[in-house]
Design a protein around this motif. Sequence first.
Motif, PDB file in Angstrom:
ATOM      1  N   UNK A  19       0.842  -1.207   0.000  1.00  0.00           N
ATOM      2  CA  UNK A  19       0.000   0.000   0.000  1.00  0.00           C
ATOM      3  C   UNK A  19       0.875   1.254   0.000  1.00  0.00           C
ATOM      4  N   UNK A  20       1.914   1.271   0.822  1.00  0.00           N
ATOM      5  CA  UNK A  20       2.805   2.417   0.871  1.00  0.00           C
ATOM      6  C   UNK A  20       3.519   2.624  -0.466  1.00  0.00           C
ATOM      7  N   UNK A  21       3.875   1.538  -1.126  1.00  0.00           N
ATOM      8  CA  UNK A  21       4.503   1.652  -2.453  1.00  0.00           C
ATOM      9  C   UNK A  21       3.515   2.269  -3.441  1.00  0.00           C
ATOM     10  N   UNK A  22       2.277   1.785  -3.432  1.00  0.00           N
ATOM     11  CA  UNK A  22       1.260   2.326  -4.355  1.00  0.00           C
ATOM     12  C   UNK A  22       0.995   3.808  -4.105  1.00  0.00           C
ATOM     13  N   UNK A  23       1.055   4.213  -2.834  1.00  0.00           N
ATOM     14  CA  UNK A  23       0.754   5.605  -2.485  1.00  0.00           C
ATOM     15  C   UNK A  23       1.963   6.525  -2.642  1.00  0.00           C
ATOM     16  N   UNK A  24       3.100   5.966  -3.038  1.00  0.00           N
ATOM     17  CA  UNK A  24       4.282   6.782  -3.251  1.00  0.00           C
ATOM     18  C   UNK A  24       5.037   7.133  -1.989  1.00  0.00           C
ATOM     19  N   UNK A  25       4.761   6.436  -0.894  1.00  0.00           N
ATOM     20  CA  UNK A  25       5.457   6.688   0.362  1.00  0.00           C
ATOM     21  C   UNK A  25       6.751   5.894   0.461  1.00  0.00           C
ATOM     22  N   UNK A  26       6.860   4.830  -0.318  1.00  0.00           N
ATOM     23  CA  UNK A  26       8.028   3.951  -0.302  1.00  0.00           C
ATOM     24  C   UNK A  26       8.436   3.662  -1.734  1.00  0.00           C
ATOM     25  N   UNK A  27       9.728   3.823  -2.067  1.00  0.00           N
ATOM     26  CA  UNK A  27      10.163   3.505  -3.438  1.00  0.00           C
ATOM     27  C   UNK A  27       9.997   2.020  -3.729  1.00  0.00           C
ATOM     28  N   UNK A  28       9.807   1.707  -4.990  1.00  0.00           N
ATOM     29  CA  UNK A  28       9.736   0.316  -5.391  1.00  0.00           C
ATOM     30  C   UNK A  28      11.096  -0.354  -5.185  1.00  0.00           C
ATOM     31  N   UNK A  29      11.069  -1.679  -4.970  1.00  0.00           N
ATOM     32  CA  UNK A  29      12.310  -2.424  -4.864  1.00  0.00           C
ATOM     33  C   UNK A  29      12.921  -2.648  -6.237  1.00  0.00           C
ATOM     34  N   UNK A  30      14.121  -3.194  -6.247  1.00  0.00           N
ATOM     35  CA  UNK A  30      14.793  -3.523  -7.505  1.00  0.00           C
ATOM     36  C   UNK A  30      14.230  -4.840  -8.030  1.00  0.00           C
ATOM     37  N   UNK A  31      13.664  -4.792  -9.230  1.00  0.00           N
ATOM     38  CA  UNK A  31      13.017  -5.982  -9.787  1.00  0.00           C
ATOM     39  C   UNK A  31      14.036  -7.092 -10.031  1.00  0.00           C
ATOM     40  N   UNK A  32      13.708  -8.291  -9.572  1.00  0.00           N
ATOM     41  CA  UNK A  32      14.557  -9.470  -9.797  1.00  0.00           C
ATOM     42  C   UNK A  32      13.802 -10.543 -10.561  1.00  0.00           C
ATOM     43  N   UNK A  33      12.595 -10.233 -10.950  1.00  0.00           N
ATOM     44  CA  UNK A  33      11.764 -11.171 -11.679  1.00  0.00           C
ATOM     45  C   UNK A  33      10.440 -10.514 -12.010  1.00  0.00           C
ATOM     46  N   UNK A  34       9.553 -11.258 -12.631  1.00  0.00           N
ATOM     47  CA  UNK A  34       8.265 -10.696 -13.040  1.00  0.00           C
ATOM     48  C   UNK A  34       7.438 -10.255 -11.840  1.00  0.00           C
ATOM     49  N   UNK A  35       7.557 -10.975 -10.726  1.00  0.00           N
ATOM     50  CA  UNK A  35       6.725 -10.666  -9.559  1.00  0.00           C
ATOM     51  C   UNK A  35       7.554 -10.509  -8.281  1.00  0.00           C
ATOM     52  N   UNK A  36       8.868 -10.387  -8.425  1.00  0.00           N
ATOM     53  CA  UNK A  36       9.715 -10.306  -7.236  1.00  0.00           C
ATOM     54  C   UNK A  36      10.627  -9.090  -7.302  1.00  0.00           C
ATOM     55  N   UNK A  37      10.971  -8.578  -6.124  1.00  0.00           N
ATOM     56  CA  UNK A  37      11.861  -7.417  -6.035  1.00  0.00           C
ATOM     57  C   UNK A  37      12.712  -7.544  -4.778  1.00  0.00           C
ATOM     58  N   UNK A  38      13.853  -6.861  -4.807  1.00  0.00           N
ATOM     59  CA  UNK A  38      14.752  -6.837  -3.656  1.00  0.00           C
ATOM     60  C   UNK A  38      14.710  -5.459  -2.997  1.00  0.00           C
TER      61      UNK A  38
END
Length: 224
Positions: A19-38
């Motif tokens: 939710x925080x990512x969607x609202x722009x409160x937290x940056x997205x993680x680094x994508x490591x796959x289609x549905x995964x991030x670090x």
Amino acid sequence: MKISELSDRSGLTIQTIKFYIREGLLPKGTATGATRAEYDERHLERLRLVRALREVGDLPVAAIRRIVAAVDDEDVGMHRLFGITQYAIGPHVDPPDQDPAAPEDLAAQWRAARRDVDALIGELGWRVTERAPARDLLAQTFVALRRLGFPITLADLLPYTRAATAVAEHEIGAVAADAPRTRAVHAMLVSTVLYEQVLTALHRLAQEDASARRFGEDDPGAGN
């Protein structure tokens, strides 16, 4: 770290983090796959700040978004960053002179109190913007004091202005000039919200001590 570890270390659910990512409160993680991030320690630090702003500051998402945007904008100086944070925290007072339904005598008392607040700040030489929410809070308090029959004089206020100056200089002085911006905002939040409670508690304890020294040692809590 994966989002599950980020959840464990932050104490927030995965749903809340998303939710925080969607609202722009937290940056997205680094994508490591289609549905995964670090994610890394910066995400954890940001989550701790957002959580504090939500739980301690009781701020809405829109206010938090403004604060974290200022944290990320290096062109926003530290003083302005502190101001954005403090003004978001409030408290926010609705001036009676802007309410058409307010009695005219109350509106007039408010305008007089606000002029007195402005004069006091000028007399003290404090550099405070006209938009500072605490101006209206102090004006509201002046109105209440006068309605109860307590006049306001500079002599009465001096002990409070001295204490406020000492506390503020201690708090701001504790923030290193090169402190991480997220940490600096965290410190401002803690000092504004939590240490104000400490100051209130210490004030009341000191009052009881002063009363005991002057008037006697009777237990003020007896019978309650």
